[in-house]
Design a protein around this motif. Structure first.
Motif, PDB file in Angstrom:
ATOM      1  N   ASP A 136     -51.946  -6.433 -32.986  1.00  0.00           N
ATOM      2  CA  ASP A 136     -53.208  -7.046 -33.228  1.00  0.00           C
ATOM      3  C   ASP A 136     -53.756  -7.464 -31.884  1.00  0.00           C
ATOM      4  O   ASP A 136     -53.218  -8.623 -31.462  1.00  0.00           O
ATOM      5  CB  ASP A 136     -53.152  -8.110 -34.346  1.00  0.00           C
ATOM      6  CG  ASP A 136     -54.545  -8.612 -34.610  1.00  0.00           C
ATOM      7  OD1 ASP A 136     -55.544  -8.163 -34.102  1.00  0.00           O
ATOM      8  OD2 ASP A 136     -54.461  -9.460 -35.931  1.00  0.00           O
TER       9      ASP A 136
ATOM     10  N   TYR B 147     -53.622 -10.008 -27.030  1.00  0.00           N
ATOM     11  CA  TYR B 147     -54.346  -9.288 -25.834  1.00  0.00           C
ATOM     12  C   TYR B 147     -54.002  -9.759 -24.825  1.00  0.00           C
ATOM     13  O   TYR B 147     -54.424  -9.058 -23.682  1.00  0.00           O
ATOM     14  CB  TYR B 147     -55.697  -9.694 -26.349  1.00  0.00           C
ATOM     15  CG  TYR B 147     -56.266 -11.083 -26.120  1.00  0.00           C
ATOM     16  CD1 TYR B 147     -56.542 -11.696 -24.936  1.00  0.00           C
ATOM     17  CD2 TYR B 147     -56.314 -12.037 -27.219  1.00  0.00           C
ATOM     18  CE1 TYR B 147     -56.893 -13.034 -24.772  1.00  0.00           C
ATOM     19  CE2 TYR B 147     -56.815 -13.389 -27.047  1.00  0.00           C
ATOM     20  CZ  TYR B 147     -57.206 -13.821 -25.768  1.00  0.00           C
ATOM     21  OH  TYR B 147     -57.310 -15.129 -25.966  1.00  0.00           O
TER      22      TYR B 147
ATOM     23  N   SER C 252     -56.651  -8.501 -31.385  1.00  0.00           N
ATOM     24  CA  SER C 252     -57.528  -9.727 -31.616  1.00  0.00           C
ATOM     25  C   SER C 252     -56.850 -11.177 -31.342  1.00  0.00           C
ATOM     26  O   SER C 252     -57.485 -11.973 -31.166  1.00  0.00           O
ATOM     27  CB  SER C 252     -58.224  -9.809 -32.917  1.00  0.00           C
ATOM     28  OG  SER C 252     -57.243 -10.037 -33.789  1.00  0.00           O
TER      29      SER C 252
ATOM     30  N   ASP D  46     -61.599   1.761 -30.951  1.00  0.00           N
ATOM     31  CA  ASP D  46     -61.156   0.849 -31.904  1.00  0.00           C
ATOM     32  C   ASP D  46     -59.650   0.873 -31.785  1.00  0.00           C
ATOM     33  O   ASP D  46     -58.986   1.928 -32.198  1.00  0.00           O
ATOM     34  CB  ASP D  46     -61.802   1.307 -33.261  1.00  0.00           C
ATOM     35  CG  ASP D  46     -61.368   0.422 -34.263  1.00  0.00           C
ATOM     36  OD1 ASP D  46     -60.177   0.180 -34.699  1.00  0.00           O
ATOM     37  OD2 ASP D  46     -62.313  -0.054 -35.051  1.00  0.00           O
TER      38      ASP D  46
ATOM     39  N   GLY E 105     -66.153 -10.344 -32.491  1.00  0.00           N
ATOM     40  CA  GLY E 105     -66.476  -9.260 -33.518  1.00  0.00           C
ATOM     41  C   GLY E 105     -67.854  -8.725 -33.357  1.00  0.00           C
ATOM     42  O   GLY E 105     -68.452  -8.070 -34.362  1.00  0.00           O
TER      43      GLY E 105
ATOM     44  N   VAL F 148     -61.263  -7.079 -24.537  1.00  0.00           N
ATOM     45  CA  VAL F 148     -61.119  -6.981 -25.785  1.00  0.00           C
ATOM     46  C   VAL F 148     -62.430  -7.740 -26.397  1.00  0.00           C
ATOM     47  O   VAL F 148     -62.944  -8.680 -25.713  1.00  0.00           O
ATOM     48  CB  VAL F 148     -59.678  -7.500 -26.390  1.00  0.00           C
ATOM     49  CG1 VAL F 148     -59.656  -8.784 -25.738  1.00  0.00           C
ATOM     50  CG2 VAL F 148     -59.674  -7.359 -27.589  1.00  0.00           C
ATOM     51  N   ASP F 149     -62.866  -7.446 -27.505  1.00  0.00           N
ATOM     52  CA  ASP F 149     -63.673  -8.045 -28.244  1.00  0.00           C
ATOM     53  C   ASP F 149     -63.178  -9.077 -29.358  1.00  0.00           C
ATOM     54  O   ASP F 149     -62.473  -8.674 -30.139  1.00  0.00           O
ATOM     55  CB  ASP F 149     -64.681  -6.866 -29.331  1.00  0.00           C
ATOM     56  CG  ASP F 149     -65.655  -7.816 -29.950  1.00  0.00           C
ATOM     57  OD1 ASP F 149     -66.171  -8.697 -29.726  1.00  0.00           O
ATOM     58  OD2 ASP F 149     -65.995  -7.039 -31.274  1.00  0.00           O
ATOM     59  N   LEU F 150     -63.478 -10.362 -28.879  1.00  0.00           N
ATOM     60  CA  LEU F 150     -62.863 -11.324 -29.879  1.00  0.00           C
ATOM     61  C   LEU F 150     -63.957 -12.096 -30.776  1.00  0.00           C
ATOM     62  O   LEU F 150     -63.629 -12.607 -31.530  1.00  0.00           O
ATOM     63  CB  LEU F 150     -62.234 -12.604 -28.817  1.00  0.00           C
ATOM     64  CG  LEU F 150     -61.043 -12.189 -27.977  1.00  0.00           C
ATOM     65  CD1 LEU F 150     -60.565 -13.212 -27.329  1.00  0.00           C
ATOM     66  CD2 LEU F 150     -59.926 -11.372 -28.872  1.00  0.00           C
TER      67      LEU F 150
ATOM     68  N   THR G 298     -60.056  -3.746 -33.614  1.00  0.00           N
ATOM     69  CA  THR G 298     -60.650  -4.579 -32.530  1.00  0.00           C
ATOM     70  C   THR G 298     -61.210  -3.547 -31.459  1.00  0.00           C
ATOM     71  O   THR G 298     -60.557  -2.584 -31.091  1.00  0.00           O
ATOM     72  CB  THR G 298     -59.349  -5.374 -31.839  1.00  0.00           C
ATOM     73  OG1 THR G 298     -58.807  -6.164 -32.821  1.00  0.00           O
ATOM     74  CG2 THR G 298     -60.214  -6.361 -30.681  1.00  0.00           C
TER      75      THR G 298
END
Length: 248
Positions: free
Chosen positions: A218, A223, A220, A54, A168, A164-166, A58
């Motif tokens: 950030d 990136y 999100s 985390d 969610g 990266v997780d966009l 994110t």
């Protein structure tokens, strides 16, 4: 004459015994082969590739986290400052201890170095670049992964690749890249050591907290950073580097 002959023989035998008794294992060295090692962590815990972390809310996983170190200076309690010239380290999670310099055994208060590549070494011809020995020179061409944009654009001082997780859902699915370079982003670091160098071979171990690199970023949104395409994130990232490194 016979007594003189016996005396000389006895003296030679004594010297021979003394010489053989003082083999290499018995010699007390006054110097040390000093190495630097960077232990990777994440918020104080062990760091590992492909683990999901985390980062400021994110979900992120990492595939590459590596950087250059140069300009190493050591400040002893007594005596002259030790300047290590023409020495670079390419630091990776698997690098382990990398030899830096031979120093006198004494107390060292502090070390200074920069993360990146000096302006002089970052500005070179294609021939300069390709003539570097890949076996011994970290500034030689790196292919897995590359640490150089191309011969006239300079080095990547820090290279981070991951996902990266966009959307969610907690699973990183989008490519994340943080590639920092350019002379103006060379970052000076100073670390208090308060270390007695006493061993013939001794390591100074630093903690490198990857999470701290992303303070106030950030992922999100920001990136993908390749320095020139996002100078604001590049500056924040560069300013975070010194705070990510401390002595263990």
């Amino acid at each position: 004459m016979r007594l003189k002959h016996l005396f000389l023989c006895s003296l030679l035998v004594g010297l021979s015994i003394a010489f053989h008794a003082c083999d290499d294992d018995d010699i007390t060295r006054l110097d040390s082969d000093l190495s630097f090692e960077f232990d990777y962590s994440f918020n104080g815990n062990e760091f590992a590739y492909d683990q999901v972390y985390d980062v400021n809310g994110t979900a992120v996983s990492f595939q590459t986290v590596q950087f250059y170190v140069g300009g190493i200076i050591l400040h002893p309690e007594e005596g002259e400052v030790v300047n290590v010239t023409d020495k670079y380290l390419l630091v990776k999670p698997t690098s382990g201890a990398q030899q830096v310099v031979n120093v006198d055994k004494k107390h060292y208060h502090m070390t200074e170095f920069f993360v990146g590549v000096s302006a002089e070494d970052n500005d070179q011809t294609e021939n300069d670049f390709d003539m570097r020995d890949a076996e011994t020179d970290p500034l030689a061409r790196q292919n897995n992964p590359p640490m150089h944009w191309n011969w006239n654009a300079g080095y990547l001082f820090v290279r981070i690749d991951g996902m990266v997780d966009l959307d969610g859902d907690g699973t990183p699915e989008t490519v994340m890249e943080y590639h920092l370079g350019r002379d103006e982003f060379l970052t000076d670091v100073s670390v208090m050591l308060h270390t007695d160098v006493e061993e013939d071979q001794q390591d100074i171990v630093f903690d490198f907290d990857v999470a701290k690199l992303f303070t106030d970023l950030d992922l999100s949104v920001a990136y993908s950073m390749h320095t020139g395409d996002d100078p604001v994130s590049a500056r924040i990232f560069a300013n975070n580097i010194a705070g990510a490194i401390s002595k263990k």
